[in-house]
Write a protein that holds these residues in place. Sequence first.
Motif, PDB file in Angstrom:
ATOM      1  N   ALA A  21       0.968  -1.229  -0.122  1.00 23.16           N
ATOM      2  CA  ALA A  21      -0.137   0.295   0.325  1.00 23.16           C
ATOM      3  C   ALA A  21       0.714   0.654  -0.180  1.00 23.16           C
ATOM      4  CB  ALA A  21      -0.746   0.024   1.488  1.00 23.16           C
ATOM      5  N   GLN A  22       0.360   2.260  -0.966  1.00 15.60           N
ATOM      6  CA  GLN A  22       1.004   3.259  -1.099  1.00 15.60           C
ATOM      7  C   GLN A  22      -0.245   4.685  -0.513  1.00 15.60           C
ATOM      8  OE1 GLN A  22       2.744   4.674  -5.120  1.00 15.60           O
ATOM      9  NE2 GLN A  22       4.203   5.995  -3.351  1.00 15.60           N
ATOM     10  N   VAL A  23       0.892   5.791   0.633  1.00 16.03           N
ATOM     11  CA  VAL A  23      -0.082   6.258   0.885  1.00 16.03           C
ATOM     12  C   VAL A  23       0.543   7.748   1.172  1.00 16.03           C
ATOM     13  CG1 VAL A  23      -1.745   7.567   2.810  1.00 16.03           C
ATOM     14  CG2 VAL A  23      -1.041   5.015   2.680  1.00 16.03           C
ATOM     15  N   LYS A  24      -0.297   8.844   0.326  1.00 16.07           N
ATOM     16  CA  LYS A  24       0.502  10.182  -0.002  1.00 16.07           C
ATOM     17  C   LYS A  24      -0.947  11.416   1.152  1.00 16.07           C
ATOM     18  CE  LYS A  24       1.906  13.873  -3.371  1.00 16.07           C
ATOM     19  NZ  LYS A  24       2.194  13.269  -5.293  1.00 16.07           N
ATOM     20  N   LEU A  25       0.249  11.709   1.761  1.00 17.03           N
ATOM     21  CA  LEU A  25      -1.410  12.950   1.941  1.00 17.03           C
ATOM     22  C   LEU A  25      -1.123  13.745   1.520  1.00 17.03           C
ATOM     23  CD1 LEU A  25      -2.142  15.051   5.214  1.00 17.03           C
ATOM     24  CD2 LEU A  25       0.225  15.234   5.073  1.00 17.03           C
ATOM     25  N   VAL A  26      -2.155  14.377   0.842  1.00 13.26           N
ATOM     26  CA  VAL A  26      -2.619  14.936  -0.746  1.00 13.26           C
ATOM     27  C   VAL A  26      -3.622  16.209   0.321  1.00 13.26           C
ATOM     28  CG1 VAL A  26      -2.407  13.780  -2.307  1.00 13.26           C
ATOM     29  CG2 VAL A  26      -4.683  14.492  -1.110  1.00 13.26           C
ATOM     30  N   ALA A  27      -3.433  16.827   1.385  1.00 14.41           N
ATOM     31  CA  ALA A  27      -4.514  18.438   1.743  1.00 14.41           C
ATOM     32  C   ALA A  27      -4.318  17.871   3.210  1.00 14.41           C
ATOM     33  CB  ALA A  27      -5.738  17.891   1.509  1.00 14.41           C
ATOM     34  N   ARG A  34      -6.372  14.542   4.082  1.00 11.23           N
ATOM     35  CA  ARG A  34      -6.254  14.216   3.293  1.00 11.23           C
ATOM     36  C   ARG A  34      -5.255  13.207   2.853  1.00 11.23           C
ATOM     37  NH1 ARG A  34     -10.958  13.369  -0.070  1.00 11.23           N
ATOM     38  NH2 ARG A  34     -10.442  13.212  -2.197  1.00 11.23           N
ATOM     39  N   PHE A  35      -5.945  11.503   2.551  1.00  9.25           N
ATOM     40  CA  PHE A  35      -4.645  10.906   2.164  1.00  9.25           C
ATOM     41  C   PHE A  35      -5.407   9.812   0.840  1.00  9.25           C
ATOM     42  CE2 PHE A  35      -4.341  11.213   6.532  1.00  9.25           C
ATOM     43  CZ  PHE A  35      -2.397  11.182   6.497  1.00  9.25           C
ATOM     44  N   LYS A  36      -3.730  10.030  -0.193  1.00  4.87           N
ATOM     45  CA  LYS A  36      -4.261   9.643  -1.019  1.00  4.87           C
ATOM     46  C   LYS A  36      -4.286   7.722  -1.217  1.00  4.87           C
ATOM     47  CE  LYS A  36      -3.674   8.875  -5.844  1.00  4.87           C
ATOM     48  NZ  LYS A  36      -3.544   9.368  -7.090  1.00  4.87           N
ATOM     49  N   VAL A  37      -4.475   6.664  -1.746  1.00  6.82           N
ATOM     50  CA  VAL A  37      -4.027   5.497  -1.218  1.00  6.82           C
ATOM     51  C   VAL A  37      -4.230   4.556  -2.780  1.00  6.82           C
ATOM     52  CG1 VAL A  37      -4.770   3.380  -0.155  1.00  6.82           C
ATOM     53  CG2 VAL A  37      -5.159   5.277   1.490  1.00  6.82           C
ATOM     54  N   GLU A  38      -2.978   3.977  -2.636  1.00  5.84           N
ATOM     55  CA  GLU A  38      -3.547   3.222  -4.217  1.00  5.84           C
ATOM     56  C   GLU A  38      -2.571   1.597  -3.252  1.00  5.84           C
ATOM     57  OE1 GLU A  38      -1.587   3.941  -8.222  1.00  5.84           O
ATOM     58  OE2 GLU A  38      -0.106   2.496  -7.265  1.00  5.84           O
ATOM     59  N   ASP A  41      -0.463  -5.725  -5.666  1.00  5.04           N
ATOM     60  CA  ASP A  41       0.276  -7.109  -6.071  1.00  5.04           C
ATOM     61  C   ASP A  41       1.419  -7.198  -6.585  1.00  5.04           C
ATOM     62  OD1 ASP A  41      -1.084  -7.262  -8.406  1.00  5.04           O
ATOM     63  OD2 ASP A  41      -2.884  -9.089  -7.478  1.00  5.04           O
ATOM     64  N   GLU A  42       1.574  -7.924  -6.610  1.00  2.00           N
ATOM     65  CA  GLU A  42       2.799  -8.055  -7.591  1.00  2.00           C
ATOM     66  C   GLU A  42       2.679  -7.812  -9.132  1.00  2.00           C
ATOM     67  OE1 GLU A  42       4.801 -11.822  -6.570  1.00  2.00           O
ATOM     68  OE2 GLU A  42       4.298 -11.330  -4.480  1.00  2.00           O
ATOM     69  N   GLU A  44      -0.829  -6.054 -10.761  1.00  2.00           N
ATOM     70  CA  GLU A  44      -1.293  -4.598 -10.795  1.00  2.00           C
ATOM     71  C   GLU A  44      -2.194  -4.102  -9.646  1.00  2.00           C
ATOM     72  OE1 GLU A  44      -4.280  -6.277 -12.570  1.00  2.00           O
ATOM     73  OE2 GLU A  44      -5.482  -7.493 -11.807  1.00  2.00           O
ATOM     74  N   ILE A  45      -2.551  -2.958 -10.167  1.00  2.00           N
ATOM     75  CA  ILE A  45      -3.189  -2.367  -9.122  1.00  2.00           C
ATOM     76  C   ILE A  45      -4.455  -2.811  -8.694  1.00  2.00           C
ATOM     77  CG2 ILE A  45      -4.930  -0.038  -8.663  1.00  2.00           C
ATOM     78  CD1 ILE A  45      -2.510   1.169 -10.495  1.00  2.00           C
ATOM     79  N   ILE A  46      -4.778  -2.808  -7.328  1.00  2.00           N
ATOM     80  CA  ILE A  46      -6.064  -3.604  -6.750  1.00  2.00           C
ATOM     81  C   ILE A  46      -7.060  -3.172  -6.000  1.00  2.00           C
ATOM     82  CG2 ILE A  46      -5.023  -6.297  -6.522  1.00  2.00           C
ATOM     83  CD1 ILE A  46      -4.504  -5.786  -3.433  1.00  2.00           C
ATOM     84  N   GLY A  47      -6.749  -1.099  -5.760  1.00  2.00           N
ATOM     85  CA  GLY A  47      -7.468  -0.992  -4.952  1.00  2.00           C
ATOM     86  C   GLY A  47      -7.298   0.296  -4.765  1.00  2.00           C
ATOM     87  N   THR A  48      -8.208   1.568  -5.609  1.00  2.00           N
ATOM     88  CA  THR A  48      -7.721   3.120  -4.413  1.00  2.00           C
ATOM     89  C   THR A  48      -8.253   3.967  -4.254  1.00  2.00           C
ATOM     90  OG1 THR A  48      -8.631   3.702  -6.698  1.00  2.00           O
ATOM     91  CG2 THR A  48      -6.604   3.114  -7.263  1.00  2.00           C
ATOM     92  N   GLY A  49      -8.495   5.168  -3.416  1.00  2.00           N
ATOM     93  CA  GLY A  49      -8.769   5.508  -3.140  1.00  2.00           C
ATOM     94  C   GLY A  49      -8.581   6.865  -1.769  1.00  2.00           C
ATOM     95  N   PHE A  50      -9.762   7.775  -1.397  1.00  2.00           N
ATOM     96  CA  PHE A  50      -9.295   8.610  -0.311  1.00  2.00           C
ATOM     97  C   PHE A  50      -9.895   8.457   0.424  1.00  2.00           C
ATOM     98  CE2 PHE A  50      -8.858  10.373  -4.802  1.00  2.00           C
ATOM     99  CZ  PHE A  50      -7.936  10.613  -4.055  1.00  2.00           C
TER     100      PHE A  50
END
Length: 51
Positions: A21-27, A34-38, A41-42, A44-50
């Motif tokens: 999981a990669q989490v970035k503080l965006v605001a 507010r965090f963006k989450v991606e 797995d090895e 492809e992308i399996i989930g995204t959101g905020f």
Amino acid sequence: MGTHVDLSHVAATPVGMRVTAQVKLVAVEDRKLRFKVECRDEKEIIGTGFH
């Protein structure tokens, strides 16, 4: 104050495959963050959101 999480699950991960999981503080607004989450797995992308 409550919490709102907006996530999309877009692909399944086979048993035993590593997930990251990669989490970035965006605001920052006062005490509200507010965090963006991606998640991926090895393959492809399996989930995204905020959060």
